[in-house]
Scaffold this motif. Structure first.
Motif: not given
Length: 685
Positions: A173-188
């Motif tokens: 999943p896109i975790s809360a810490s990833a979302s906080a880092a601005g990562v809302l998509t896994n394009y790469g």
């Protein structure tokens, strides 16, 4: 620097030199080793249907096969660009051997799977220690899927250097810490089996987000700020431990190397096959694509019309990394027109008889390079642009990446000259060879070209140098550099014709010879490229303000709203560009459309013809100059180009050019791609 005289290499010396060559390859980071493969054609997109152009998203290589993610599927013989989406399986030649639907969860997504990676484990020498067993695909909002390559079914087991691992959730999943880092998509997506203490980790991001490393729960382990990237594809380099990222410099940029110890670019980059197009996924290919035999290639997606996949050479072998090789560089001394010397680099150079040409070796990438013996071959009096260094197989005895022409090459040509012989081949042959640097890192050397050369003739240089770690024969070939004899140079250069850099124009016409009559008229025509290729004259945004447009011409911005034309560096004045009533477009043009410029009294400076459907769009532009003014000068400008093969300088190849001189001499030709620069097409007279 001393002057040297080029002497013809004897047939015996040529044979001796060529006997050293069977294992040679070249210092050409980014050289194409596979493709470009038209994915719409390869997958059999039905004729007449909506083909999936800008629909092929990601690519990854696993055990000799390519897995390409694609938006949509075929229904009733027609392509439908909605889910469920598809994964195509291709063999090493690019032939489709299988396909299957993506996981059903992705059917609600617009694009389906994006970038891909595998769990293959490779050591720093480029040896595969554990073949990959699963694939990972990123998505826009659902996270990273772990997929069985044989069936497309989800699997929770993957391998890492610490052994087999099991995902707690699939997709990751896109975790809360990833979302906080601005990562809302896994394009790469790139997988590191050594990451997270040997448990495995994933590098990911999307568009302008941070670049992050995550664990199998999606938690952020490392975060780096975005460096003007539009993250669309990632590939881990097992031999350096660095990351390759596309794209840099915005959403139509290059493939760049990123140091994972700092999150900063190293300065190494690869210009994509379709610069200026939207990039898709990126993946590493250990062992090389298309039988290249390279230690590592990179394969990426270009979203254009059509979508394509292309592989590029990264590393030749474990002792010759694409990031640490020697480069052959060249320079032209101060121009007879009074210009400054050109840069000392790998770019194609133009020169006049009487100017000084310089060549040398850039050995700065690796401290072990200086002092290694080297020898350089020069092909003289050739159509240098005709030698395209972009194929997987060279033309000299079929040697990959070695393209020097000789009596034994295919096609055959005259024997080359030798400039600098660090291997003593000349002495073996009893020949008197030219002086020059015999080793990498030696001082650069200058020479005067043959006076008999005519415009369009060229000198092509390529060297080989010693490398003890090379397989079989311990020699490696460099890149090629070219000198072109030219009185006039026409070029289109850059990632995008929508160029907002006010310091230089995307299109340039250079008058280089003071003995040549002045230029009085230039016509450029996009018709030969495509029926829909056009100059979009009123496209705004070509400078600091939104009102900077090509057709603003000589506006003085009388209303103070902030607008300008796009003739760069005052060239319209210095070249004597004619502004008159023939170069004024008023409210009566384009079927009654009102001209949206800032200054109704301004002149645009060009005469347009061959209109295209739409407002203020033409195929052909003509510029006129006051006789005697356009000499030893550069006329450069920016205008948006639409349609055709793309928007980069290379995409303008095929543009027809005619130049009228003051003595009524008419010169005609078409732009050709520059084999030394994927961002450039050019024409010399």
């Amino acid at each position: 620097m001393r002057s040297i005289t080029m002497l013809r290499l004897s047939a015996l010396a040529t044979a001796l030199l060529l006997s050293l060559l069977p294992a040679m390859a070249s210092a050409q980071l980014g050289r194409i080793t596979f493709g470009p493969l038209d994915m719409a054609a390869a997958t059999g997109a039905p004729l007449g249907s909506v083909t999936p152009n800008t629909g092929f998203m990601g690519v990854t290589e696993l055990n000799g096969l390519l897995y390409v993610s694609c938006r949509g599927r075929v229904v009733g013989g027609a392509w439908v660009n909605t889910g469920p989406h598809t994964v195509f399986v291709l063999d090493g030649t690019g032939a489709v051997i299988n396909s299957y639907p993506q996981d059903v969860q992705t059917a609600t997504l617009t694009w389906g799977y994006r970038d891909g990676a595998t769990d293959q484990i490779t050591d720093t020498s480029g040896n595969i220690t554990a073949p990959g067993a699963v694939m990972f695909f990123g998505t826009t909002t659902m996270g990273i899927f772990c997929v069985d390559p044989a069936t497309g079914a989800l699997t929770n087991t993957y391998q890492a250097t610490a052994g087999a691992q099991i995902l707690a959730a699939n997709p990751i999943p896109i975790s809360a810490s990833a979302s906080a880092a601005g990562v809302l998509t896994n394009y790469g997506v790139a997988y590191d089996p050594n990451g997270n203490g040997g448990l495995g980790s994933w590098w990911t991001g999307g568009f302008a987000s941070s670049l992050v490393e995550i664990d199998s729960m999606g938690n952020v382990l490392t975060q780096y700020p975005n460096q003007n990237w539009s993250i669309r594809g990632l590939a881990l380099d097992p031999m350096t431990g660095n990351l390759w990222l596309q794209s840099s410099g915005g959403n139509r940029g290059d493939i760049v190397e990123v140091d994972l110890a700092s999150g900063l670019e190293t300065g190494k980059r690869i210009i994509r096959h379709k610069p200026g197009s939207l990039p898709g996924g990126l993946s590493e290919v250990v062992g090389g694509m298309g039988g290249s035999g390279n230690a590592l290639d990179l394969i990426g997606v270009d979203n254009s019309v059509p979508d394509s996949i292309t592989a590029y050479r990264a590393h030749l072998h474990s002792s010759v990394l694409g990031t640490t090789e020697a480069r052959l560089v060249a320079q032209v001394g101060g121009s007879v027109c009074g210009g400054a010397p050109s840069a000392l680099d790998t770019e194609t150079k133009t020169y006049l008889n009487g100017e000084t040409l310089t060549w040398g070796y850039d050995a700065s990438a690796d401290p072990t390079l200086p002092g290694r013996p080297a020898i350089l071959l020069a092909n003289v009096d050739i159509a240098a642009l005709g030698l395209v260094d972009a194929s997987a197989t060279g033309i000299t005895l079929g040697i990959p990446e070695f393209d020097a022409v000789s009596m034994m090459s295919v096609p055959a040509g005259q024997s080359p000259f030798i400039l600098g012989d660090g291997f003593g081949i000349g002495a073996m042959a009893g020949s008197v060879l030219a002086l020059g640097p015999h080793a990498l890192g030696a001082p650069d050397v200058s020479f005067s070209p043959p006076l008999a050369m005519s415009p369009g003739d060229g000198i092509r240089l390529q060297a080989v140098y010693f490398d003890a770690g090379a397989p079989s024969t311990p020699v490696v070939a460099t890149n090629a550099v070219r000198f072109l004899r030219a009185d006039i140079l026409v070029e289109a250069a850059g990632h995008n014709s929508f160029n907002t850099d006010v310091t230089q124009g995307f299109l340039k016409i250079r008058h280089l010879n003071p003995s040549l009559p002045s230029i009085v008229e230039v016509t450029v025509d996009l018709s030969p490229i495509s029926p829909v290729a056009m100059f979009d004259a009123d496209e705004p945004g070509f400078g600091p303000t939104a009102n900077d447009q090509f057709w603003n011409g000589n506006t003085t911005d009388p209303n103070g709203v902030g607008c300008a034309g796009t003739y760069r560096n005052g060239c319209d004045v210095s070249t004597g560009l004619i502004y008159d009533n023939l170069t004024t477009y008023g409210p009566d043009i384009a079927a009654g459309q009102v001209q949206l410029i800032c200054d109704q009294a301004a002149n645009c400076g060009f005469i347009a013809s061959n209109p295209v459907t739409g407002i203020h769009r033409w195929r052909t532009l003509t510029f006129r100059f006051t006789p005697g003014s356009f000499t030893c000068d550069t006329f450069e400008f920016d205008v948006d180009t639409d349609g055709g093969r793309g928007v980069s300088g290379r995409s303008q190849a095929g543009m027809a050019v005619s130049i009228l001189l003051d003595d009524n001499t008419l010169l005609t030709g078409t732009l050709e791609t520059d084999p030394s620069n994927r961002l450039r097409s050019m024409l010399v007279f």
